[in-house]
Design a protein around this motif. Structure first.
Motif, short mmCIF file in Angstrom:
data_model
loop_
_atom_site.label_atom_id
_atom_site.label_comp_id
_atom_site.label_asym_id
_atom_site.label_seq_id
_atom_site.Cartn_x
_atom_site.Cartn_y
_atom_site.Cartn_z
N UNK A 102 32.13 42.02 39.91
CA UNK A 102 31.53 41.64 41.19
C UNK A 102 30.32 40.73 40.98
N UNK A 103 29.48 41.06 40.01
CA UNK A 103 28.32 40.23 39.69
C UNK A 103 28.79 38.87 39.17
N UNK A 104 29.82 38.88 38.32
CA UNK A 104 30.32 37.63 37.76
C UNK A 104 30.82 36.70 38.85
N UNK A 105 31.58 37.25 39.80
CA UNK A 105 32.12 36.42 40.89
C UNK A 105 31.00 35.80 41.71
N UNK A 106 29.99 36.60 42.02
CA UNK A 106 28.87 36.09 42.81
C UNK A 106 28.14 34.96 42.07
N UNK A 107 27.88 35.18 40.80
CA UNK A 107 27.16 34.17 40.02
C UNK A 107 28.03 32.95 39.74
#
Length: 220
Positions: free
Chosen positions: A100-105
């Motif tokens: 989830x963090x990867x997708x946002x970043x």
């Protein structure tokens, strides 16, 4: 200790030391990558004097959820992802949370790439000596991530080059980069900006203009 007039002055001085370290003969296949935004004016001067191509290295740190200042990894262009498994395990971050963090970043990274490069092809770094340039190092977290991403993108050798940095942070970065070139490491270091007479924020348009200028004129 020297106070730089501005980032251009710092880049010219840094380039002089880099020419000594890397050799002025041009034996090494060098690419200079500036960290946006403040590192790019410094990198432009370095690239020009090393007769090397200039590009940006666009990265996004992956912060631990609910503790975003703690980096559990970083991502870069070309689908590169560097993850610190030790921090992931210690903080109990699940695989879905990490993704989830990867997708946002990733979305922010893509937006910045488009903003700075505007569709231009990234300068390839595979098998080359990459000189990662910033205007200074305080905590070293961004520089560390940039070096890791450059290596993951295929760089044969990673050199971090900065005009000024915290001695402790620079020491730590020497464990990440193959070489760290730093003009000065003041014992009493509080912030990068205190070592510049002029340290205003570098606008996006200046980054774009410098990259376009470097692209038109070519190395050197």
């Amino acid at each position: 200790m020297t106070v730089f007039h501005d980032r251009v002055d710092a880049g010219r001085r840094l380039a002089g030391l880099l020419r000594e370290r890397l050799g002025a003969s041009g034996d090494e296949d060098v690419v200079v990558l500036g960290l946006p935004r403040g590192g790019v004016p410094v990198a432009f001067e370095v690239a020009r004097r090393l007769h090397a191509p200039l590009d940006v290295i666009v990265i996004r740190k992956l912060g631990v959820p609910h503790q975003p200042e703690l980096a559990m990894g970083a991502i870069g262009e070309g689908g590169v992802r560097v993850v610190n498994d030790q921090i992931v395990r210690a903080t109990g971050v699940s695989a879905p949370a990490l993704e989830s963090v990867r997708r946002r970043e990733q979305a922010e990274l893509d937006a910045r790439v488009e903003r700075f490069r505007g569709g231009r092809t990234r300068v390839p770094v595979t098998g080359r000596t990459v000189v990662v340039v910033d205007d200074g190092v305080a905590t070293g977290a961004t520089a560390r991530a940039a070096c890791q991403v450059a290596r993951a993108q295929g760089a044969d050798r990673v050199v971090l080059a900065v005009p000024v940095g915290s001695p402790d942070s620079v020491a730590g970065l020497r464990r990440v980069a193959d070489e760290v070139v730093c003009l000065q490491e003041p014992e009493f270091f509080q912030a990068v900006g205190e070592w510049y007479e002029e340290f205003s924020q570098t606008p996006d348009r200046e980054v774009v203009a410098l990259l376009e200028r470097a692209g038109r004129t070519g190395p050197g």
